[in-house]
Write an enzyme that holds these catalytic residues in place. Structure first.
Site, PDB file in Angstrom:
ATOM      1  N   THR A  10       0.854  -1.186   0.000  1.00 29.97           N
ATOM      2  CA  THR A  10       0.000   0.000   0.000  1.00 29.97           C
ATOM      3  C   THR A  10       0.891   1.238   0.000  1.00 29.97           C
ATOM      4  O   THR A  10       2.116   1.133  -0.021  1.00 29.97           O
ATOM      5  CB  THR A  10      -0.910   0.029   1.247  1.00 29.97           C
ATOM      6  N   CYS A  11       0.270   2.410   0.067  1.00 33.61           N
ATOM      7  CA  CYS A  11       1.067   3.637   0.075  1.00 33.61           C
ATOM      8  C   CYS A  11       1.880   3.772   1.355  1.00 33.61           C
ATOM      9  O   CYS A  11       2.890   4.489   1.378  1.00 33.61           O
ATOM     10  CB  CYS A  11       0.171   4.861  -0.102  1.00 33.61           C
ATOM     11  N   ASN A  12       1.468   3.086   2.412  1.00 31.53           N
ATOM     12  CA  ASN A  12       2.160   3.224   3.696  1.00 31.53           C
ATOM     13  C   ASN A  12       3.021   2.031   4.085  1.00 31.53           C
ATOM     14  O   ASN A  12       3.772   2.110   5.058  1.00 31.53           O
ATOM     15  CB  ASN A  12       1.142   3.469   4.817  1.00 31.53           C
ATOM     16  N   THR A  31     -10.275   3.165   7.144  1.00 31.61           N
ATOM     17  CA  THR A  31     -11.036   2.005   6.672  1.00 31.61           C
ATOM     18  C   THR A  31     -10.522   1.435   5.358  1.00 31.61           C
ATOM     19  O   THR A  31     -10.864   0.310   5.000  1.00 31.61           O
ATOM     20  CB  THR A  31     -12.519   2.389   6.500  1.00 31.61           C
ATOM     21  N   SER A  60      -9.315   8.247  -4.403  1.00 33.02           N
ATOM     22  CA  SER A  60      -9.761   9.424  -5.156  1.00 33.02           C
ATOM     23  C   SER A  60     -11.241   9.690  -4.909  1.00 33.02           C
ATOM     24  O   SER A  60     -11.664  10.839  -4.753  1.00 33.02           O
ATOM     25  CB  SER A  60      -9.504   9.216  -6.651  1.00 33.02           C
TER      26      SER A  60
END
Length: 458
Positions: A49-51, A117, A196
């Site tokens: 994921t982005c993290n 979430t 988005s």
């Protein structure tokens, strides 16, 4: 068998490092396939994921170092990074700590925005992709089913996501802090995925004048824009819209920069250097970092959202503690199932042996019992079954208790000898014996609260 996690996240590595270890869905499947080829990895799943980027895996006891080296080799192959460039940013945890970590991640407790979430869907997708790649067997089916149930339970029973519940929310909150008000502001969203959509929702709820959606697939841009009565455009029109908007929020899966400094340079000149705020929540990043060199162009990355997150952290502390209690309970339940898997074949064999003896003894007395009515014969059958079950109840419970306490091997061997079950599969160090059907049976018995529905297909 060891269950383990190795990975990096927003707490251990910067976005510059994380983006080099971020993988697309296609790469995730390819990586999983490579990881499970041959020894020593048994099951594998990749969460990107982005993290964070994490590899969840099982490996035979005694082969843990070989497993770690195997994983790092392929992480380097897929990212073109030398292990020395990221090894200091890795965390490595095993067994109960690893299970607890996965459950916390799924519930959003380890996210940049506590209680978000979006991670639930990301874990579900990682589970699905890894299963399609052949990396998921009985252990991971049980693990992810319960992790997803736990995440849903945390959000259902606590208020942990009542504040900044997503990275998208935090990005809009940052824009609000910058402008004071979003009234009469125009925003451009690049990308049409879940993040988005959430960003668009939060922008409109904060009174933004217009939202323009740009996406590689024009149809998806239109679909998202239509949900909110917004506008949509193709990538060919990006430079044109950069001349007019106040806020850019970008979250694509592109492996390259979507917005480059030269584009912003031209746009700033065209707009007479009126301020433009760009919030890049993509990993890998969508916006060339040197954009910040342009006058009145202000670029924020996902790591910059931390300050926004901190402002709401105090309000979520109590709910986080409540969530921790739920997770501890769920982890304990999973560990009982996980540690008792290997005793399932022996318990099944013991029950089958007792049942064979019961039937054999009834057959001996068949002539004496044949004068009984069908109802009386049924009563005798039930009585003998009840006696067998009561005799076996305590030994079976003890076997499971020994398994949970990691004392099962000696007791299982002794029990197998006592009941002449040596030919049954007795787990040796690192071997996997429980069939999927047997494991499912144990799972169902250990989740009597009625929540054994499939999160994979929902």
């Amino acid at each position: 068998m060891i269950l383990a996690v190795i990975g990096i996240n927003h707490e251990t590595a910067s976005v510059e490092t994380r983006e080099q270890l971020a993988f697309s869905s296609k790469q995730v499947k390819e990586l999983v396939q490579k990881l499970i080829e041959g020894q020593p990895i048994k099951e594998a799943s990749v969460l990107s994921t982005c993290n964070r980027t994490e590899v969840h895996f099982t490996v035979n006891t005694g082969q843990i170092e070989a497993g770690k080296n195997h994983i790092m080799t392929y992480l380097s192959d897929f990212s073109d990074l030398d292990p020395r460039e990221y090894v200091d940013h890795l965390y490595f945890i095993t067994d109960q700590e690893a299970v607890s970590h996965i459950f916390k991640v799924t519930a959003g407790l380890n996210s940049l925005v506590t209680g978000e979430t979006e991670i639930l869907g990301q874990v579900k997708k990682a589970y699905q992709l890894s299963d399609e790649a052949g990396g998921v067997d009985s252990i991971f089916h049980g693990l992810y089913q319960q992790a997803l149930r736990t995440g849903k339970r945390v959000h259902r029973e606590t208020g942990i996501n009542d504040n900044a519940a997503s990275v998208s929310y935090a990005s809009v909150e940052l824009a609000t802090k910058i402008f004071g008000s979003l009234q009469n502001r125009r925003a451009l969203i690049i990308g049409a995925g879940k993040m988005s959509e959430l960003a668009a929702r939060h922008l409109y709820s904060n009174g933004v004048k217009d939202v323009i959606v740009i996406n590689r697939t024009i149809e998806r841009a239109k679909n998202l824009a239509d949900k909110f009565g917004g506008l949509y455009a193709s990538y060919d029109q990006l430079s044109e819209w950069l001349n007019e908007i106040d806020i850019v929020i970008t979250s694509t899966g592109a492996p390259h920069f979507v917005i480059k400094e030269e584009q912003i340079k031209r746009a700033m000149k065209s707009r007479k250097y009126s301020p433009m705020f760009l919030i890049d929540i993509a990993v890998p990043r969508d916006v060339e970092p040197s954009v910040n060199n342009q006058d009145n162009a202000y670029l924020y990355t996902i790591d910059d959202l931390e300050a926004v997150v901190e402002s709401n952290m105090q309000e979520r502390q109590e709910e986080a503690r409540n969530a921790e209690l739920i997770i501890s309970e769920e982890v304990a339940e999973f560990m009982v199932w996980y540690k008792t898997r290997d005793v399932v074949p022996l318990i099944s064999a013991l029950r089958e042996k007792a049942e064979d003896v019961r039937k054999m003894e009834l057959e001996k007395y068949h002539k004496k019992l044949k004068n009984l009515s069908p109802k009386e014969q049924e009563a005798v059958d039930k009585l003998t079954k009840s006696i067998v079950n009561k005799i076996l109840k305590e030994p079976v419970l003890r076997i499971k208790e020994f398994a949970v306490e990691d004392k099962s091997e000696l007791y299982m061997a002794t029990l197998a000898q006592l009941f002449d079950l040596e030919d049954e599969v007795i787990p040796k160090d690192g071997e996997e014996h429980s069939s999927s059907k047997e494991v499912e049976s144990v799972t169902q018995s250990s989740t009597e609260r009625g929540h054994h529905e499939s999160d994979f297909h929902n």
